[in-house]
Design a protein around this motif. Sequence first.
Motif, PDB file in Angstrom:
ATOM      1  N   PRO A  42      28.143 -29.538  -3.571  1.00 48.22           N
ATOM      2  CA  PRO A  42      26.756 -29.448  -4.048  1.00 48.22           C
ATOM      3  C   PRO A  42      25.887 -28.826  -2.974  1.00 48.22           C
ATOM      4  O   PRO A  42      26.016 -29.173  -1.797  1.00 48.22           O
ATOM      5  CB  PRO A  42      26.369 -30.905  -4.291  1.00 48.22           C
ATOM      6  N   SER A  43      25.046 -27.884  -3.354  1.00 48.78           N
ATOM      7  CA  SER A  43      24.196 -27.270  -2.345  1.00 48.78           C
ATOM      8  C   SER A  43      22.794 -27.843  -2.374  1.00 48.78           C
ATOM      9  O   SER A  43      22.025 -27.680  -1.448  1.00 48.78           O
ATOM     10  CB  SER A  43      24.140 -25.757  -2.572  1.00 48.78           C
ATOM     11  N   GLU A  44      22.468 -28.538  -3.472  1.00 49.62           N
ATOM     12  CA  GLU A  44      21.123 -29.131  -3.548  1.00 49.62           C
ATOM     13  C   GLU A  44      21.128 -30.496  -2.895  1.00 49.62           C
ATOM     14  O   GLU A  44      22.182 -31.096  -2.726  1.00 49.62           O
ATOM     15  CB  GLU A  44      20.727 -29.328  -5.008  1.00 49.62           C
ATOM     16  N   PRO A  45      19.914 -30.989  -2.611  1.00 52.40           N
ATOM     17  CA  PRO A  45      19.847 -32.332  -2.033  1.00 52.40           C
ATOM     18  C   PRO A  45      20.443 -33.359  -2.983  1.00 52.40           C
ATOM     19  O   PRO A  45      20.286 -33.240  -4.199  1.00 52.40           O
ATOM     20  CB  PRO A  45      18.344 -32.585  -1.870  1.00 52.40           C
ATOM     21  N   LEU A  46      21.116 -34.348  -2.411  1.00 51.66           N
ATOM     22  CA  LEU A  46      21.775 -35.350  -3.226  1.00 51.66           C
ATOM     23  C   LEU A  46      20.936 -36.615  -3.409  1.00 51.66           C
ATOM     24  O   LEU A  46      21.309 -37.488  -4.162  1.00 51.66           O
ATOM     25  CB  LEU A  46      23.131 -35.703  -2.596  1.00 51.66           C
ATOM     26  N   SER A  67      17.558 -38.878  -4.525  1.00 49.83           N
ATOM     27  CA  SER A  67      16.752 -38.891  -5.751  1.00 49.83           C
ATOM     28  C   SER A  67      15.276 -38.795  -5.422  1.00 49.83           C
ATOM     29  O   SER A  67      14.828 -39.329  -4.405  1.00 49.83           O
ATOM     30  CB  SER A  67      16.968 -40.201  -6.509  1.00 49.83           C
ATOM     31  N   GLU A  68      14.536 -38.122  -6.309  1.00 55.55           N
ATOM     32  CA  GLU A  68      13.078 -38.188  -6.182  1.00 55.55           C
ATOM     33  C   GLU A  68      12.686 -39.578  -6.686  1.00 55.55           C
ATOM     34  O   GLU A  68      13.144 -40.018  -7.741  1.00 55.55           O
ATOM     35  CB  GLU A  68      12.401 -37.106  -7.028  1.00 55.55           C
ATOM     36  N   ARG A 103      18.367 -40.312   2.125  1.00 55.28           N
ATOM     37  CA  ARG A 103      17.835 -38.948   2.253  1.00 55.28           C
ATOM     38  C   ARG A 103      18.418 -38.251   3.470  1.00 55.28           C
ATOM     39  O   ARG A 103      19.171 -37.273   3.366  1.00 55.28           O
ATOM     40  CB  ARG A 103      16.301 -38.974   2.364  1.00 55.28           C
ATOM     41  N   LEU A 137      21.874 -35.690   3.840  1.00 56.81           N
ATOM     42  CA  LEU A 137      21.666 -34.322   4.319  1.00 56.81           C
ATOM     43  C   LEU A 137      22.558 -34.038   5.529  1.00 56.81           C
ATOM     44  O   LEU A 137      23.228 -33.004   5.612  1.00 56.81           O
ATOM     45  CB  LEU A 137      20.194 -34.104   4.700  1.00 56.81           C
ATOM     46  N   GLN A 171      26.165 -33.782   4.334  1.00 58.60           N
ATOM     47  CA  GLN A 171      26.362 -32.534   3.589  1.00 58.60           C
ATOM     48  C   GLN A 171      26.546 -31.371   4.563  1.00 58.60           C
ATOM     49  O   GLN A 171      27.446 -30.548   4.410  1.00 58.60           O
ATOM     50  CB  GLN A 171      25.113 -32.254   2.738  1.00 58.60           C
ATOM     51  N   SER A 228      11.523 -35.389   3.196  1.00 52.03           N
ATOM     52  CA  SER A 228      11.383 -35.020   1.778  1.00 52.03           C
ATOM     53  C   SER A 228      10.527 -36.026   1.023  1.00 52.03           C
ATOM     54  O   SER A 228       9.888 -35.682   0.027  1.00 52.03           O
ATOM     55  CB  SER A 228      12.766 -34.919   1.133  1.00 52.03           C
ATOM     56  N   GLU A 281       7.457 -35.106  -1.544  1.00 54.76           N
ATOM     57  CA  GLU A 281       7.333 -35.655  -2.896  1.00 54.76           C
ATOM     58  C   GLU A 281       5.963 -36.294  -3.092  1.00 54.76           C
ATOM     59  O   GLU A 281       5.294 -36.058  -4.100  1.00 54.76           O
ATOM     60  CB  GLU A 281       8.421 -36.702  -3.149  1.00 54.76           C
TER      61      GLU A 281
END
Lengths: 369, 377
Positions: B4-8, B10-11, B44, B48, B51, B150, B154
């Motif tokens: 996965p390249s997007e953040p894992l 959750s907002e 968070r 990151l 990853q 992040s 948000e």
Amino acid sequence: MDTPLCDTTPLIHSPKISETLGVNAYLKLETTHPSHSFKYRGITLFAQRAVQTHGASVHLIAASGGNAGLAAACAANALHLLCTVYLPTGAAQSTIDILRRQGARVQVVGRFYAEALQAAQAHVAREDNAVMVPAYDHETLWEGHGSMVSEIASQLPNNTKPDAIFCSVGGGGLLGGLIHGCAKVGWDDVPLIALETIGSNCFYHSLSLNAPRFNSTAQVLPPHVTLTIDASLSLPLAHFHQFTSRASGSLGASQPSAQVLQMALSRSGGIVSASVPDELSMHALAQFAVELACSTTLTPAYAPSLFRKLMPPPNSPGTKRTVVFVVCGGFKISLAEAAEYGALVAQDKAQGGAWGVLIDDGSTLEVEK
Amino acid sequence: MALPSEPLWSETPLIRSGKLSKSLDASVYLKLETFQPTQSFKYRGISLFVQRAREAHGPNIHLVIASSGNAGLATAYIAKVLQLKCSVYLPEGATPSTIEVLREMDAEVVVGGRVYVEALQAVKAAAEQDPNMVMVPSYDHEIIWEGHSSLVREISTQLPTKPDAIFCSVGGGGLIGGIITGCKQVGWDDVPIIALETIGSNCFFHSIALNGSGYNSSITKILPPNVEAVYDAENDVTLAHFNKFTSKASGSLGASEPSVKVLKMALERAGGVRCASVPDEMSMQALTSFADDHKVLIELAGSTTLTPACNKSLFDKLVPNKTTEKRTVVFVLCGGFKISLDEALEFRKMAEEDVAKGGSWGVLLDDGTTLSVEKHA
């Protein structure tokens, strides 16, 4: 002006429940709405439409001692509208306080809910601006609640379609929303599994009365429950005259919405219904602190044998299934009540034996305590 | 397996609390980090970091982390998601429930060392022996703060205005490091950050006081027993080093000393960092009130953040009402898995017993004074 007032709620993956059940288990957490429950969705939509129809001086009227009343009060607050909530005498002071804190007027009248409802209806009849906010039996509510499903669809990873969605049923508002929402995203074939507590399970009994279900011929009902026919849809319904479940404060509807029952019976994914004893719901609550009405949804998460019984057989062996539990929320829980339930469950467990769960084929599943 | 390249992470929701807004005469928002996959904001920064490590070093890396719980859980979960090996080193005194939670996440659990710092030493020793091992920092690394930041981005999209203050708890400083970093990114470097800790586990409070114009920065330093001043020459800052903790929140907040770099960032930022340290019982009471009002159970470390929300005199002291406009504040509720109904009930009992004794709670403020907050139910 139909831009939703609600924020998207979290869909969280539960590693613990996933592990216990051998599935990918997700929880849709409806507790973060201003009124602590999913009811905020449908009721804010209703209120927004009421403003469109009647203007900004519309006066929202609700008869509810619970989450619907609070949702109405919060919606009124958000839209700067007047709101009056009718409650029967005996309503908890904490409920009155929480409603007043939202700026709603509170009228305590009548010996029980039906009388408070009558007073509310009388108010609507005599005041031009007044509009009755339905608690669960209205298409606009189901449309609003249904937004939850669109969210779930975008939140589940890899465009997964769930193998089942679990929810609680009171009058059927949430279920109506899920059916509506599923149809909208192409999930009409996703099985819905509706949980209630024994003694407050009008939907379970209503379902059983409809052919070809187990009670459609015999029509045997528990004490204080009678058969009634919905004239417009010609549907037999179970009408409760008395509740014997602790969850009835939130789940206690005398009879379910006939239209929701009809929608449930005609959808392709079907409807599975089960009723659990209060103590099993309290057991789930001890693991996951929410209202008793809400923990009822989670009983299969904490009783794997029940989960296996309710789930349709897997499509292909080996693939991990995905399920969603709708954690409907609700404000009627406190630490003290949670402690009380914990003590009740412990006592019940000490007696040994098993919990009897009513399944919609007429059988009773014994769940080991 | 496709990476996965997007953040894992959750907002998470930012909710406005009607109850607290009314009682504080402000617009009070709560950032609910308890809805992260591992129930705390740590997911968070840690997801990151992991990853990036996976991208850089491949699928055979073995993650190791020293943690008292929440950082370990975050690492174990991301390890599972990315199919990596994971070992969590816990100091002695780790509860059986913490060990169980980590083992259920398929992490190897190694218990050793009197305090976190010793567990960290064990991690470093292990990593030196094994080239596949990648040490995952609990709180003291730029990538960790980058991930945590992040949450501020948000908030800036979720909140209609710039806040007058952001409240958070501080342990080692990972969260506040992330908040400071995030504030810079969204043009909020001038927004005051208010750091809460519990007395007896307040290394950040004491460290801030020892530097710059802090109340304890003169030659004669007055520190509690079991706390000593340590000068870091490379960074020209003095840290308070705790040899022992006397707070019940130390299970999650107990860092022997804060991150040096975070301390520096805090001392240098335009909006400053205000500090306050509260007695355990105040935090326990905040925990149970919050549970009853908002229907969410949070850890003692997290409820510490809320103590000003439950005590208006403390709140007004920390966020003075400068204009006629209503103050807008955000409480970052860090989350954490170390709380249960039973513990919450126990804390309620302890808080009630303490309130019954009468008198007031003494809150340590960063000007060296103690604010007496009247005990209330």
